[in-house]
Design an enzyme around this catalytic site. Structure first.
Site, PDB file in Angstrom:
ATOM      1  N   SER A  66     -19.456  45.034  -0.148  1.00 16.37           N
ATOM      2  CA  SER A  66     -18.398  44.574   0.758  1.00 16.37           C
ATOM      3  C   SER A  66     -17.407  43.721  -0.025  1.00 16.37           C
ATOM      4  O   SER A  66     -17.597  43.435  -1.213  1.00 16.37           O
ATOM      5  CB  SER A  66     -19.008  43.777   1.916  1.00 16.37           C
ATOM      6  OG  SER A  66     -19.659  42.624   1.421  1.00 16.37           O
ATOM      7  N   TYR A  67     -16.361  43.265   0.649  1.00 18.95           N
ATOM      8  CA  TYR A  67     -15.275  42.538  -0.004  1.00 18.95           C
ATOM      9  C   TYR A  67     -15.821  41.324  -0.756  1.00 18.95           C
ATOM     10  O   TYR A  67     -16.525  40.486  -0.175  1.00 18.95           O
ATOM     11  CB  TYR A  67     -14.251  42.095   1.049  1.00 18.95           C
ATOM     12  CG  TYR A  67     -12.953  41.602   0.454  1.00 18.95           C
ATOM     13  CD1 TYR A  67     -12.183  42.430  -0.346  1.00 18.95           C
ATOM     14  CD2 TYR A  67     -12.504  40.308   0.687  1.00 18.95           C
ATOM     15  CE1 TYR A  67     -10.990  41.998  -0.898  1.00 18.95           C
ATOM     16  CE2 TYR A  67     -11.313  39.860   0.150  1.00 18.95           C
ATOM     17  CZ  TYR A  67     -10.563  40.706  -0.649  1.00 18.95           C
ATOM     18  OH  TYR A  67      -9.391  40.267  -1.198  1.00 18.95           O
TER      19      TYR A  67
END
Length: 862
Positions: free
Chosen positions: A335-336
């Site tokens: 994820s980010y």
């Protein structure tokens, strides 16, 4: 049918998002800038059929800079940069022509969906994109909405589709906070950097730094490193004594006990305790306690913790780790990676993420056990309201990611699995003994449930010697009692992980910028990275920080920058006015700058102790044209020549070698010429130190060598040695390198093109005559008789390098091997400086290029 333009932050991101939304049914083409692709497909948009065009930028479209003369260090007082100097937004990378590309793709579009990274920088890029495309998009009807913002944290089908179904709007306040930070860092950083660089480089020759930079975040970062260095230097070790006792619970075993007093700093008192305890022959058990303890599983992973672990455990620098994390994110593996949050939202699909890891041989058993027995809800951490914690989003193998990519992914995955595992539980037994009047203790731990330490074995409870079964009142024979003499030890230099912790604690930088600030102080030669990724300040770094403390401690303490960061966050939240924050902060630093300039002598006193003045640095090389004494060549960055008699310093081209050029003198100023070379495979050209710094002719700019000088009769000038227009760049001229024989070559005076010709020729001269076909200067070549490639017994020939059939097989085009990509001639195709196209100095013309220049010359340059 509506046309919808969608823009992501990176080309790889655009492709991944388009593939998910189009379900793979898309067509792709290259954009006009060659760097970004455009992916097209049809679908539905807010209940209407639509044609989608998905493309990207490459990071920031625009950058902030000063205009015109304010970019010149020599023409402007640095104090003017705080308020008087106007700024403008320029294209961040002009070669990408990003604004034109966005306008071409945006023309005629009805709506735009912004898929930029979901952080403050991403919001700022949103408005850069909008500024470029809104003027060319179709005008909306009345109140029709045309601008949409997608919010997402990972490149998964679920997250991307969910973002498309819940489109919002870009956040103007967050974008403004980035604008404010950019302007503050530009104005403050440039003013201090220009002043102190010019001041100290003009006085000292062995600073070994081409730029003595100042940054509102960079300088406090350096301050932490120097503060630790000062503690190490001022540390005075103290001797202390420890009483160590061993008891023998059984004949073959012994148990080492810890003294409850820990240590004493007086030898006589320590000796007294030793004498008292030696009188006792047995140790009595005073108490036995058993307690079940818990080692908690980790909080969910955020950026700062990831960077700490990457440095401390994986040996990766913060910036390198961040680059790898961004690549893993754009490829859809995690994820980010920029988040301050350590708390998963209630609706986060933890089981779904865990199932992705069920087949990996390294942790399959642990994952399957968790899925069957039930996962534990992660600990409640801090919710910063930005992105979920860093989480693996799909399975990967070491073969897929390789090297550092796999090592970082493996840690992120193990950390995630640990957050949903059970806590580690262990039984701690503490036995208290008395030997005479003194008390001693020993502690033992036995793991009852390993929990998360199965997946993170480096956190496991260390195996300790087992304690004997005993009860209060038991007696054990004393085996040995001795006094140990020890010394207090100084702290070690800060590790990157410790520095990251300090920066986070004091609010210096953001999760995105912390790696950049640490990288900056390394690149500026303020600190060096030692073993264990410890940061040791250099002399320059130490003197700068001590100088700031002496003049104005707030320049280096974290307090003022932390306060500015809080103001910037208030702008992002819409609670502070952008212009007021900017004006107030600049006013504070402007006052500090003036005081710094007035008090610079205080820092200079420290510099004098650590560095040598220019006059005492370097080796004699070439004669000054004014006093005819030898000038000294200073090799430390930036390399330069200094005349101690005239007290003048002359800058030189960097990233190459400098030597005397045949003791020849410039006809204009009588300075001895020097020869710059980037190596045997690169370029070389002579230059006059005075002309290089003070251009003698109107069409010359500062920093030009003899190969760009338009002197009409000097034998080293472009006028006499220029042959023809460069075959690759627009404004360059191929100039004979008269020092290159017997491996003769000519080199472009703008780009890195080199043409090798006439190897083993005895002499090569540029003729005053020109070619009838292309107007290039003819060359006269005199070959050695034994190695002449000419027909018959001929050794001399005059002709055009481009057109003469006799020369065709004797010419070879290459590119110079430059030592450093920032060298101004090392960029291949590049706009040159100097005269307009077509004219050759001395009244002759450059070769007239045919329409397809490269095709026409291909036969000659192979």
């Amino acid at each position: 049918m509506k046309t919808v333009l969608m823009v992501a932050e990176k080309p790889s991101l655009a492709q991944s998002i388009a593939k998910i939304l189009s379900r793979g049914n898309m067509s792709s083409r290259k954009g006009l800038n060659g760097a970004c692709s455009v992916h097209e497909y049809t679908g539905s948009f807010i209940g209407q059929s639509a044609h989608f065009k998905m493309t990207s930028v490459c990071g920031h479209v625009m950058t902030l800079d000063f205009i015109g003369k304010y970019n010149s260090w020599d023409k402007v007082d640095p104090a003017e940069l705080f308020s008087k100097a106007p700024t403008e937004k320029k294209e961040a990378n002009p070669k990408l022509t990003m604004v034109k590309f966005l306008q071409v793709e945006g023309r005629g579009c009805d709506c735009i969906v912004l898929w930029l990274d979901c952080d403050k920088e991403g919001e700022n890029i949103c408005f850069e994109v909008l500024d470029a495309v809104l003027p060319v998009m179709n005008k909306p009807r009345s109140t029709e909405r045309t601008i949409y913002r997608a919010k997402f944290s990972s490149i998964t089908d679920t997250d991307i589709c969910n973002a498309m179904n819940h489109l919002g709007e870009p956040n103007r306040n967050e974008a403004l906070s980035v604008d404010a930070r950019q302007e503050l860092d530009l104005r403050i950083g440039c003013a201090f950097t220009r002043f102190q660089t010019k001041y100290f480089q003009g006085k000292y020759g062995n600073l070994d730094s081409s730029l003595i930079s100042f940054g509102p975040c960079q300088t406090p970062t350096l301050g932490f490193c120097v503060e630790r260095h000062d503690k190490i230097q001022s540390f005075k070790p103290e001797t202390y004594w420890v009483l160590q006792a061993k008891v023998n619970p059984e004949k073959e075993s012994s148990l080492t006990l810890d003294w409850d007093r820990v240590r004493v700093f007086d030898r006589e008192i320590a000796q007294m305790f030793l004498n008292i305890t030696k009188m006792a022959k047995e140790a009595k058990v005073e108490s036995v306690s058993k307690k079940e303890k818990v080692k908690q599983r980790p909080l969910a992973l955020n950026t700062v913790e990831m960077l700490r672990v990457a440095s401390a455990a994986l040996g990766m620098g913060p910036q390198h780790a961040m680059q790898i994390a961004e690549r893993l994110y754009t490829q859809g593996y995690i994820s980010y990676p920029r988040t301050e949050t350590t708390h998963y939202p209630e609706n986060f699909d933890l089981k779904g993420c865990l199932r992705q890891q069920a087949n990996n041989p390294y942790w399959a058993e642990t994952v399957k056990a968790l899925l069957s027995e039930g996962i534990n809800r992660p600990r409640k951490g801090h919710d910063a309201g930005d992105h979920p914690p860093i989480t693996p989003m799909r399975a990967a193998t070491e073969a897929e990611l390789g090297g550092d990519g796999w090592r970082l992914y493996e840690y992120i995955t193990r950390h995630f699995i640990a957050t949903v595992s059970a806590d580690c539980k262990y039984l701690q037994t503490t036995i208290s003994f008395s030997i005479g009047p003194e008390r001693f203790t020993c502690i033992g731990k036995v793991v009852t449930s390993p929990g998360f330490t199965d997946i993170m074995p480096w956190h496991s409870i260390p195996l300790e010697e087992s304690l004997p079964h005993c009860e209060k009142g038991d007696l054990f024979p004393v085996g040995e009692i001795k006094l140990l003499e020890k010394q207090t030890s100084p702290p070690d230099y800060l590790t990157e992980a410790e520095l990251i912790t300090l920066m986070e604690k004091h609010g210096i930088g953001t999760d995105a910028s912390i790696p950049v600030h640490i990288n900056n102080i390394c690149q500026r030669n303020y600190v060096t990275v030692e073993s264990g990724r410890r940061l040791k300040p250099t002399n320059l770094g130490i003197v700068l920080v001590h100088g700031y403390y002496k003049i104005d401690a707030e320049l280096v303490l974290p307090t003022i920058r932390s306060a500015v960061e809080k103001q910037l966050n208030l702008i992002a939240l819409g609670k502070a006015n952008y212009h007021q924050v900017l004006e107030h902060t600049l006013d504070i630093f402007k006052r500090k700058f003036h005081y710094f300039v007035d008090s610079i002598a205080g820092m200079d006193e420290l510099m004098e102790v650590s560095f040598s003045p220019l006059a005492a640095t370097g080796k004699p090389l070439s004669r000054c044209g004014k006093c005819h004494r030898f000038m000294k060549y200073i090799q430390a960055k930036p390399s330069r020549l200094h005349c101690s008699h005239c007290d003048d310093t002359y800058s030189l081209p960097q990233n190459g070698t400098i030597k005397l050029y045949k003791e020849l003198r410039c006809p204009l100023d009588d300075f001895e010429l020097v020869l710059w070379s980037s190596g045997s495979r690169g370029k070389s050209y002579p230059l006059c130190p005075y002309c290089y710094n003070h251009p003698p002719f109107r069409d010359m700019k500062k920093g030009m060598g003899c190969n760009e000088c338009t002197h009409p009769t000097c034998q080293h000038s472009l006028s006499m040695l220029g042959i023809g227009q460069c075959v690759e760049c627009e404004n360059g001229v191929l100039v004979l390198d008269s020092t290159s024989g017997p491996k003769w070559k000519m080199a472009c005076n703008k780009c890195n093109v080199i043409v090798h010709f006439f190897e083993n020729a005895h002499k090569v001269r540029v003729s005053p005559e020109t070619c009838d076909l292309c107007d290039a200067a003819l060359v006269d070549v005199d070959f050695n008789k034994a190695k002449s490639p000419l027909p018959g017994d001929e050794t001399q020939h005059s002709g055009c390098v481009f057109c003469d059939p006799v020369f065709q097989d004797l010419v070879e085009l290459k590119h110079a091997a430059m030592r450093h990509p920032m060298h101004r001639g090392g960029q291949g195709k590049r706009q040159g400086r100097g005269r307009g196209k077509g004219r050759r100095p001395g009244g002759r013309l450059n070769p007239k290029k045919p329409k397809d220049k490269m095709a026409a010359l291909a036969a000659y340059f192979v």
